[in-house]
Design a protein around this motif. Structure first.
Motif, PDB file in Angstrom:
ATOM      1  N   GLU A 149       0.193 -10.524 -10.919  1.00 46.07           N
ATOM      2  CA  GLU A 149       1.562 -11.035 -10.963  1.00 46.07           C
ATOM      3  C   GLU A 149       2.525 -10.123 -10.200  1.00 46.07           C
ATOM      4  O   GLU A 149       3.528 -10.583  -9.637  1.00 46.07           O
ATOM      5  CB  GLU A 149       2.034 -11.211 -12.405  1.00 46.07           C
ATOM      6  N   GLN A 150       2.221  -8.812 -10.156  1.00 48.28           N
ATOM      7  CA  GLN A 150       3.068  -7.909  -9.372  1.00 48.28           C
ATOM      8  C   GLN A 150       2.831  -8.086  -7.882  1.00 48.28           C
ATOM      9  O   GLN A 150       3.769  -8.004  -7.092  1.00 48.28           O
ATOM     10  CB  GLN A 150       2.805  -6.456  -9.778  1.00 48.28           C
ATOM     11  N   ILE A 151       1.586  -8.317  -7.509  1.00 47.56           N
ATOM     12  CA  ILE A 151       1.289  -8.585  -6.099  1.00 47.56           C
ATOM     13  C   ILE A 151       2.026  -9.838  -5.648  1.00 47.56           C
ATOM     14  O   ILE A 151       2.623  -9.881  -4.564  1.00 47.56           O
ATOM     15  CB  ILE A 151      -0.233  -8.732  -5.878  1.00 47.56           C
ATOM     16  N   GLU A 152       2.000 -10.849  -6.497  1.00 46.09           N
ATOM     17  CA  GLU A 152       2.693 -12.102  -6.180  1.00 46.09           C
ATOM     18  C   GLU A 152       4.192 -11.867  -6.032  1.00 46.09           C
ATOM     19  O   GLU A 152       4.836 -12.373  -5.104  1.00 46.09           O
ATOM     20  CB  GLU A 152       2.427 -13.120  -7.283  1.00 46.09           C
ATOM     21  N   LYS A 153       4.753 -11.065  -6.926  1.00 44.11           N
ATOM     22  CA  LYS A 153       6.184 -10.764  -6.870  1.00 44.11           C
ATOM     23  C   LYS A 153       6.524  -9.973  -5.605  1.00 44.11           C
ATOM     24  O   LYS A 153       7.515 -10.250  -4.928  1.00 44.11           O
ATOM     25  CB  LYS A 153       6.587  -9.966  -8.112  1.00 44.11           C
ATOM     26  N   GLY A 183      -5.530  -1.331  -0.458  1.00 42.10           N
ATOM     27  CA  GLY A 183      -5.860  -0.632  -1.690  1.00 42.10           C
ATOM     28  C   GLY A 183      -5.042  -1.071  -2.891  1.00 42.10           C
ATOM     29  O   GLY A 183      -5.465  -0.907  -4.028  1.00 42.10           O
ATOM     30  N   HIS A 184      -3.867  -1.660  -2.618  1.00 42.57           N
ATOM     31  CA  HIS A 184      -3.020  -2.128  -3.718  1.00 42.57           C
ATOM     32  C   HIS A 184      -3.711  -3.188  -4.566  1.00 42.57           C
ATOM     33  O   HIS A 184      -3.399  -3.348  -5.750  1.00 42.57           O
ATOM     34  CB  HIS A 184      -1.700  -2.684  -3.175  1.00 42.57           C
ATOM     35  N   LYS A 185      -4.657  -3.919  -3.966  1.00 43.99           N
ATOM     36  CA  LYS A 185      -5.338  -4.990  -4.698  1.00 43.99           C
ATOM     37  C   LYS A 185      -6.163  -4.451  -5.858  1.00 43.99           C
ATOM     38  O   LYS A 185      -6.432  -5.172  -6.818  1.00 43.99           O
ATOM     39  CB  LYS A 185      -6.233  -5.780  -3.747  1.00 43.99           C
ATOM     40  N   GLU A 186      -6.544  -3.180  -5.770  1.00 40.69           N
ATOM     41  CA  GLU A 186      -7.343  -2.561  -6.830  1.00 40.69           C
ATOM     42  C   GLU A 186      -6.478  -1.946  -7.920  1.00 40.69           C
ATOM     43  O   GLU A 186      -6.984  -1.546  -8.960  1.00 40.69           O
ATOM     44  CB  GLU A 186      -8.237  -1.463  -6.218  1.00 40.69           C
ATOM     45  N   GLU A 187      -5.158  -1.872  -7.682  1.00 42.07           N
ATOM     46  CA  GLU A 187      -4.295  -1.155  -8.632  1.00 42.07           C
ATOM     47  C   GLU A 187      -3.135  -1.978  -9.180  1.00 42.07           C
ATOM     48  O   GLU A 187      -2.700  -1.758 -10.303  1.00 42.07           O
ATOM     49  CB  GLU A 187      -3.746   0.107  -7.958  1.00 42.07           C
ATOM     50  N   MET A 188      -2.639  -2.906  -8.393  1.00 38.77           N
ATOM     51  CA  MET A 188      -1.514  -3.708  -8.860  1.00 38.77           C
ATOM     52  C   MET A 188      -2.011  -4.939  -9.603  1.00 38.77           C
ATOM     53  O   MET A 188      -3.032  -5.530  -9.236  1.00 38.77           O
ATOM     54  CB  MET A 188      -0.641  -4.150  -7.680  1.00 38.77           C
ATOM     55  N   LYS A 189      -1.285  -5.342 -10.629  1.00 36.10           N
ATOM     56  CA  LYS A 189      -1.612  -6.562 -11.351  1.00 36.10           C
ATOM     57  C   LYS A 189      -1.309  -7.771 -10.462  1.00 36.10           C
ATOM     58  O   LYS A 189      -0.379  -7.735  -9.649  1.00 36.10           O
ATOM     59  CB  LYS A 189      -0.813  -6.629 -12.647  1.00 36.10           C
ATOM     60  N   ASP A 235       0.828  -1.209   0.000  1.00 37.08           N
ATOM     61  CA  ASP A 235       0.000   0.000   0.000  1.00 37.08           C
ATOM     62  C   ASP A 235       0.863   1.260   0.000  1.00 37.08           C
ATOM     63  O   ASP A 235       0.505   2.264  -0.625  1.00 37.08           O
ATOM     64  CB  ASP A 235      -0.936   0.000   1.214  1.00 37.08           C
ATOM     65  N   THR A 236       1.999   1.216   0.700  1.00 38.43           N
ATOM     66  CA  THR A 236       2.868   2.404   0.729  1.00 38.43           C
ATOM     67  C   THR A 236       3.470   2.666  -0.648  1.00 38.43           C
ATOM     68  O   THR A 236       3.638   3.820  -1.047  1.00 38.43           O
ATOM     69  CB  THR A 236       4.005   2.270   1.762  1.00 38.43           C
ATOM     70  N   TRP A 237       3.796   1.602  -1.386  1.00 41.68           N
ATOM     71  CA  TRP A 237       4.399   1.792  -2.710  1.00 41.68           C
ATOM     72  C   TRP A 237       3.405   2.407  -3.693  1.00 41.68           C
ATOM     73  O   TRP A 237       3.779   3.251  -4.512  1.00 41.68           O
ATOM     74  CB  TRP A 237       4.931   0.459  -3.234  1.00 41.68           C
ATOM     75  N   ILE A 238       2.153   2.005  -3.606  1.00 40.22           N
ATOM     76  CA  ILE A 238       1.126   2.603  -4.458  1.00 40.22           C
ATOM     77  C   ILE A 238       1.008   4.088  -4.152  1.00 40.22           C
ATOM     78  O   ILE A 238       0.989   4.947  -5.046  1.00 40.22           O
ATOM     79  CB  ILE A 238      -0.245   1.914  -4.257  1.00 40.22           C
ATOM     80  N   GLY A 251       4.875  10.398 -16.358  1.00 36.75           N
ATOM     81  CA  GLY A 251       5.078   9.679 -17.608  1.00 36.75           C
ATOM     82  C   GLY A 251       5.403   8.216 -17.429  1.00 36.75           C
ATOM     83  O   GLY A 251       5.481   7.464 -18.402  1.00 36.75           O
ATOM     84  N   LYS A 252       5.590   7.806 -16.181  1.00 39.15           N
ATOM     85  CA  LYS A 252       5.900   6.406 -15.897  1.00 39.15           C
ATOM     86  C   LYS A 252       4.626   5.723 -15.396  1.00 39.15           C
ATOM     87  O   LYS A 252       3.873   6.282 -14.602  1.00 39.15           O
ATOM     88  CB  LYS A 252       6.994   6.320 -14.837  1.00 39.15           C
ATOM     89  N   SER A 253       4.358   4.525 -15.867  1.00 38.19           N
ATOM     90  CA  SER A 253       3.167   3.807 -15.423  1.00 38.19           C
ATOM     91  C   SER A 253       3.379   3.256 -14.017  1.00 38.19           C
ATOM     92  O   SER A 253       4.515   3.074 -13.567  1.00 38.19           O
ATOM     93  CB  SER A 253       2.846   2.654 -16.375  1.00 38.19           C
ATOM     94  N   LEU A 254       2.272   2.974 -13.345  1.00 39.33           N
ATOM     95  CA  LEU A 254       2.342   2.362 -12.019  1.00 39.33           C
ATOM     96  C   LEU A 254       3.080   1.034 -12.091  1.00 39.33           C
ATOM     97  O   LEU A 254       3.898   0.714 -11.228  1.00 39.33           O
ATOM     98  CB  LEU A 254       0.932   2.163 -11.462  1.00 39.33           C
ATOM     99  N   GLU A 255       2.810   0.265 -13.132  1.00 44.98           N
ATOM    100  CA  GLU A 255       3.471  -1.030 -13.284  1.00 44.98           C
ATOM    101  C   GLU A 255       4.980  -0.871 -13.393  1.00 44.98           C
ATOM    102  O   GLU A 255       5.749  -1.607 -12.757  1.00 44.98           O
ATOM    103  CB  GLU A 255       2.931  -1.746 -14.528  1.00 44.98           C
ATOM    104  N   GLN A 256       5.431   0.105 -14.176  1.00 46.52           N
ATOM    105  CA  GLN A 256       6.869   0.359 -14.303  1.00 46.52           C
ATOM    106  C   GLN A 256       7.468   0.758 -12.958  1.00 46.52           C
ATOM    107  O   GLN A 256       8.550   0.288 -12.575  1.00 46.52           O
ATOM    108  CB  GLN A 256       7.120   1.469 -15.319  1.00 46.52           C
ATOM    109  N   TYR A 257       6.773   1.628 -12.260  1.00 49.63           N
ATOM    110  CA  TYR A 257       7.276   2.116 -10.971  1.00 49.63           C
ATOM    111  C   TYR A 257       7.414   0.973  -9.972  1.00 49.63           C
ATOM    112  O   TYR A 257       8.444   0.844  -9.299  1.00 49.63           O
ATOM    113  CB  TYR A 257       6.348   3.196 -10.420  1.00 49.63           C
ATOM    114  N   ILE A 258       6.393   0.134  -9.857  1.00 56.01           N
ATOM    115  CA  ILE A 258       6.433  -0.975  -8.896  1.00 56.01           C
ATOM    116  C   ILE A 258       7.556  -1.934  -9.244  1.00 56.01           C
ATOM    117  O   ILE A 258       8.275  -2.428  -8.357  1.00 56.01           O
ATOM    118  CB  ILE A 258       5.078  -1.717  -8.850  1.00 56.01           C
TER     119      ILE A 258
END
Length: 311
Positions: free
Chosen positions: A284-288, A276-282, A144-147, A161-168
């Motif tokens: 596979e990223q949550i798993e990672k 809240g991360h469950k609504e925004e992270m993919k 949640d803090t990373w989001i 300009g960077k996507s959330l996926e790229q940032y995570i």
């Protein structure tokens, strides 16, 4: 973000017995002599330090602490930005990289000073370990803090300009191994029964804010009337905090001179959810992320539920 590995002049061996030479510590690059300046800074006996991983409910806790220490003066709180009432120890240096001026906002603060810091235990002032002023620590699920950090840095322009996926992905591969959020919390969790340390979690604040206020007022030797309690609960509610200009870091935002600042805007008090991360992270990223967090938990022989005070 780039980080430099640093070796402090001394370690808090009087607080936690371990081989501190094996504890890798990192400071935002360019570190220069700033870690040494913080190590050597004067700590006052009546200081109150609010320490967290970034985006862990820090602002929420700061506002609560400031109000308790100022007799619930809501009018004063609403008239001055929180960053000026309770400075962020590292902020001036992060903006200007000038060691000579970096600690002035804290040094000029009237006592009792309420100081915010995101440093791990080993990078805090040596006098903090010796004088043992009041320390308040808040932990939150790192995912949640990373989001929340992503949207914060987009506001400032650093991640525009960077996507959330790229940032995570970058956080998991580059930042988290150096700025280990689990070990950051574990060291304060180990001190949770010390009379000068108050350890809590974002979950506990969400679950029962009244109890946190009550416990914290006792910790700070303050009395809260029922009338003050009711107003505190309202003032510190998500809805009120979100629309309060003094708690949305507008002063801090104005200090940032990044060319992409403001090209995309998100409210500082944005979501405030548990999980809240469950609504925004993919998935596979949550798993990672969970694999990395589990690895760090196992290495420290602790569970996420323990750190979040859920058992």
């Amino acid at each position: 973000m780039e980080y430099d590995e640093v070796t402090p002049k001394s370690y808090p061996v009087n607080l936690i017995k371990k081989d501190w030479t094996q504890r890798k510590l990192y400071f935002r690059s360019p570190a220069k002599s700033m870690p040494e300046a913080i190590h050597d800074m004067e700590v006052l006996d009546d200081d109150i330090w609010v320490i967290t991983n970034p985006k862990s409910g820090t602002t929420w806790m700061q506002e609560l602490v400031w109000l308790l220490m100022n007799d619930c003066n809501f009018e004063a709180a609403l008239s001055k930005d929180l960053e000026l009432r309770s400075p962020y120890l590292e902020f001036d240096y992060l903006m200007h990289h000038d060691v000579e001026r970096a600690l002035k906002p804290v040094q000029d603060l009237a006592s009792p000073r309420i100081i915010k810091a995101h440093h791990s235990l080993g990078l805090l002032p040596a006098q903090l370990w010796q004088k043992k002023p009041k320390v308040i620590y808040v932990f939150r699920d790192p995912k949640d803090t990373w989001i929340s950090s992503y949207y914060h840095f987009v506001n400032f322009g650093f991640q525009y300009g960077k996507s959330l996926e790229q940032y995570i992905d970058e956080v998991l591969e580059e930042e988290a191994p150096k700025r280990d959020p689990i070990l950051h919390a574990v060291e304060f969790y180990q001190l949770r029964n010390e009379p000068w340390v108050y350890y809590t979690s974002f979950n506990q604040m969400k679950k029962d804010l009244r109890k946190v206020i009550d416990d914290l007022s006792k910790f700070l030797n303050k009395t809260v009337t029922e009338q003050q309690m009711e107003r505190l609960l309202k003032h510190l509610s998500f809805e009120e905090m979100k629309k309060n200009p003094t708690t949305n870091h507008r002063w801090e935002y104005a200090q940032v001179q990044h060319p992409n600042r403001g090209k995309e805007v998100h409210n500082f008090i944005r979501c405030g959810k548990i999980g809240g991360h469950k609504e925004e992270m993919k998935p596979e990223q949550i798993e990672k992320a969970d694999r990395l967090i589990t690895e760090r938990l196992q290495a420290n022989e602790i569970t996420l539920e323990q750190l979040l005070l859920l058992n």
